[in-house]
Enzyme design. Sequence first.
Site, mmCIF file in Angstrom:
data_model
loop_
_atom_site.group_PDB
_atom_site.id
_atom_site.type_symbol
_atom_site.label_atom_id
_atom_site.label_comp_id
_atom_site.label_asym_id
_atom_site.label_seq_id
_atom_site.Cartn_x
_atom_site.Cartn_y
_atom_site.Cartn_z
ATOM 1 N N LYS A 16 0.827 -1.220 0.000
ATOM 2 C CA LYS A 16 0.000 0.000 0.000
ATOM 3 C C LYS A 16 0.862 1.271 0.000
ATOM 4 O O LYS A 16 0.631 2.190 -0.774
ATOM 5 C CB LYS A 16 -0.938 0.013 1.224
ATOM 6 C CG LYS A 16 -1.812 -1.226 1.352
ATOM 7 C CD LYS A 16 -2.647 -1.219 2.614
ATOM 8 C CE LYS A 16 -1.897 -1.184 3.934
ATOM 9 N NZ LYS A 16 -1.076 -2.376 4.242
ATOM 10 N N ARG A 89 -9.422 -0.354 9.161
ATOM 11 C CA ARG A 89 -8.878 -1.693 9.402
ATOM 12 C C ARG A 89 -9.929 -2.638 9.939
ATOM 13 O O ARG A 89 -9.658 -3.818 10.123
ATOM 14 C CB ARG A 89 -7.741 -1.611 10.416
ATOM 15 C CG ARG A 89 -6.505 -0.991 9.842
ATOM 16 C CD ARG A 89 -5.482 -0.904 10.932
ATOM 17 N NE ARG A 89 -4.303 -1.651 10.609
ATOM 18 C CZ ARG A 89 -3.254 -1.111 9.968
ATOM 19 N NH1 ARG A 89 -3.287 0.128 9.563
ATOM 20 N NH2 ARG A 89 -2.204 -1.842 9.735
ATOM 21 N N ARG A 126 12.134 -5.042 4.744
ATOM 22 C CA ARG A 126 11.848 -3.646 4.392
ATOM 23 C C ARG A 126 12.826 -2.701 5.097
ATOM 24 O O ARG A 126 13.163 -2.883 6.256
ATOM 25 C CB ARG A 126 10.424 -3.268 4.813
ATOM 26 C CG ARG A 126 10.158 -1.774 4.661
ATOM 27 C CD ARG A 126 8.704 -1.403 4.781
ATOM 28 N NE ARG A 126 8.058 -1.939 5.961
ATOM 29 C CZ ARG A 126 6.752 -1.876 6.192
ATOM 30 N NH1 ARG A 126 5.955 -1.311 5.300
ATOM 31 N NH2 ARG A 126 6.230 -2.389 7.282
ATOM 32 N N ARG A 159 11.703 -0.676 10.585
ATOM 33 C CA ARG A 159 10.618 -0.401 11.533
ATOM 34 C C ARG A 159 10.650 -1.403 12.683
ATOM 35 O O ARG A 159 10.919 -2.584 12.486
ATOM 36 C CB ARG A 159 9.262 -0.473 10.808
ATOM 37 C CG ARG A 159 8.795 0.893 10.354
ATOM 38 C CD ARG A 159 7.572 0.848 9.486
ATOM 39 N NE ARG A 159 6.455 0.062 9.980
ATOM 40 C CZ ARG A 159 5.294 -0.043 9.348
ATOM 41 N NH1 ARG A 159 5.109 0.593 8.204
ATOM 42 N NH2 ARG A 159 4.323 -0.782 9.847
ATOM 43 N N ARG A 170 0.575 -9.021 13.507
ATOM 44 C CA ARG A 170 -0.070 -8.058 12.601
ATOM 45 C C ARG A 170 -0.884 -8.778 11.524
ATOM 46 O O ARG A 170 -1.999 -8.361 11.187
ATOM 47 C CB ARG A 170 0.989 -7.156 11.950
ATOM 48 C CG ARG A 170 1.590 -6.160 12.934
ATOM 49 C CD ARG A 170 2.908 -5.602 12.440
ATOM 50 N NE ARG A 170 2.806 -4.866 11.204
ATOM 51 C CZ ARG A 170 3.842 -4.618 10.395
ATOM 52 N NH1 ARG A 170 5.055 -5.053 10.698
ATOM 53 N NH2 ARG A 170 3.671 -3.928 9.298
HETATM 54 P P1 AP5 Z 1 4.919 -1.498 1.775
HETATM 55 O O1 AP5 Z 1 4.459 -0.786 0.561
HETATM 56 O O2 AP5 Z 1 5.736 -0.736 2.775
HETATM 57 O O3 AP5 Z 1 3.690 -2.267 2.481
HETATM 58 P P2 AP5 Z 1 2.397 -1.730 3.202
HETATM 59 O O4 AP5 Z 1 1.226 -2.418 2.619
HETATM 60 O O5 AP5 Z 1 2.375 -0.226 3.197
HETATM 61 O O6 AP5 Z 1 2.653 -2.322 4.646
HETATM 62 P P3 AP5 Z 1 2.713 -1.692 6.093
HETATM 63 O O7 AP5 Z 1 3.541 -2.626 6.917
HETATM 64 O O8 AP5 Z 1 3.150 -0.260 6.084
HETATM 65 O O9 AP5 Z 1 1.233 -1.797 6.503
HETATM 66 P P4 AP5 Z 1 0.675 -1.878 7.914
HETATM 67 O O10 AP5 Z 1 -0.742 -1.786 7.648
HETATM 68 O O11 AP5 Z 1 1.108 -3.021 8.733
HETATM 69 O O12 AP5 Z 1 1.399 -0.668 8.657
HETATM 70 P P5 AP5 Z 1 0.844 0.726 9.151
HETATM 71 O O13 AP5 Z 1 1.977 1.651 9.184
HETATM 72 O O14 AP5 Z 1 -0.394 1.088 8.449
HETATM 73 O O15 AP5 Z 1 5.761 -2.781 1.296
HETATM 74 C C1 AP5 Z 1 6.337 -3.675 2.228
HETATM 75 C C2 AP5 Z 1 7.674 -4.186 1.660
HETATM 76 O O16 AP5 Z 1 7.392 -4.942 0.478
HETATM 77 C C3 AP5 Z 1 8.641 -3.068 1.214
HETATM 78 O O17 AP5 Z 1 9.962 -3.456 1.527
HETATM 79 C C4 AP5 Z 1 8.441 -2.948 -0.301
HETATM 80 O O18 AP5 Z 1 9.608 -2.526 -0.976
HETATM 81 C C5 AP5 Z 1 8.063 -4.382 -0.663
HETATM 82 N N1 AP5 Z 1 7.122 -4.434 -1.771
HETATM 83 C C6 AP5 Z 1 6.055 -3.603 -2.004
HETATM 84 N N2 AP5 Z 1 5.412 -3.956 -3.113
HETATM 85 C C7 AP5 Z 1 6.073 -5.048 -3.604
HETATM 86 C C8 AP5 Z 1 5.872 -5.890 -4.746
HETATM 87 N N3 AP5 Z 1 4.852 -5.678 -5.593
HETATM 88 N N4 AP5 Z 1 6.711 -6.933 -4.921
HETATM 89 C C9 AP5 Z 1 7.758 -7.170 -4.055
HETATM 90 N N5 AP5 Z 1 8.004 -6.398 -2.962
HETATM 91 C C10 AP5 Z 1 7.169 -5.362 -2.752
HETATM 92 O O19 AP5 Z 1 0.389 0.358 10.670
HETATM 93 C C11 AP5 Z 1 1.329 0.089 11.683
HETATM 94 C C12 AP5 Z 1 0.615 -0.026 13.023
HETATM 95 O O20 AP5 Z 1 -0.059 1.215 13.343
HETATM 96 C C13 AP5 Z 1 -0.494 -1.083 13.129
HETATM 97 O O21 AP5 Z 1 0.022 -2.364 13.398
HETATM 98 C C14 AP5 Z 1 -1.343 -0.507 14.275
HETATM 99 O O22 AP5 Z 1 -0.749 -0.771 15.525
HETATM 100 C C15 AP5 Z 1 -1.292 0.980 14.027
HETATM 101 N N6 AP5 Z 1 -2.404 1.463 13.174
HETATM 102 C C16 AP5 Z 1 -2.281 2.004 11.920
HETATM 103 N N7 AP5 Z 1 -3.495 2.320 11.427
HETATM 104 C C17 AP5 Z 1 -4.398 1.953 12.359
HETATM 105 C C18 AP5 Z 1 -5.810 1.978 12.412
HETATM 106 N N8 AP5 Z 1 -6.540 2.433 11.380
HETATM 107 N N9 AP5 Z 1 -6.426 1.523 13.528
HETATM 108 C C19 AP5 Z 1 -5.708 1.054 14.568
HETATM 109 N N10 AP5 Z 1 -4.367 0.968 14.575
HETATM 110 C C20 AP5 Z 1 -3.709 1.424 13.485
#
Ligand code: AP5
Length: 212
Positions: A16, A89, A126, A159, A170
Amino acid sequence: MTKPQLILLGAPGSGKGTQAARLVSELGYQHISTGDLLRKEIKSGSELGQRVQGIMNTGGLVDDDTVLELLKSNCDLESTAYIFDGFPRNFDQAKALDSSVLKGVESRAIYFEIDLNMLAARLVNRRTCTGCGEIYNLLSKAPQLSDKCDKCGADLMQRKDDNEETVKTRLGVFKEAIEPVLAHYKAEDRLGVIDASAGADEVFDKLKEITR
Ligand code: AP5
């Protein structure tokens, strides 16, 4: 406002953030990530940041009201087309996004569909730039120097929640909550699905196709 607001749905590591950055630079969207907003709070040492730090480091979800308030105070739908990344989420967040943020503004949700077994390897490999936020991967998009950003030269970081144990939590949290969210958007004919297991360029081409 001509472009619909975009809501990216998908498991941790499904791509994403990677795709949101490209949509911003090529299609003029603004990216709003609740994970980034929460990490900013932690970095600032605010009371909110201290409260959520432990939850995020173990992979659980921060409570809905806190995240909704944070989201609302950081977006202005009157003037901007956003990519919502990381929110909603769960079903309650999806309802809240509609009723207290979007309030009838046109929006589309896009689900990054991928086998969850592919994601641990992506996440533990990552690395993110501490300067410009560029996202790397030691397996699929390695930086030229293992600890520096190719674009701006700043240090790369891993991270805290990208370790095997937290990733497992997660992914479990995601699996438990996603179905009602997808059903919500599907029922309203607002859901697009892309194959997020393809390479990043291919995923972006599909994304452009379905957001047209
Ligand atoms: P990347 O693009 O970084 O993946 P992503 O989908 O953005 O994953 P995140 O880990 O950021 O999502 P998340 O939902 O866990 O984290 P968030 O910060 O929202 O890609 C990942 C890796 O894969 C990279 O190295 C990239 O290069 C590689 N890649 C990408 N595309 C690729 C492809 N096509 N092929 C190969 N490799 C590829 O949330 C973190 C925490 O915050 C949560 O756990 C929670 O505690 C809290 N939080 C956030 N939002 C909420 C909410 N709405 N409610 C409650 N808690 C929340």
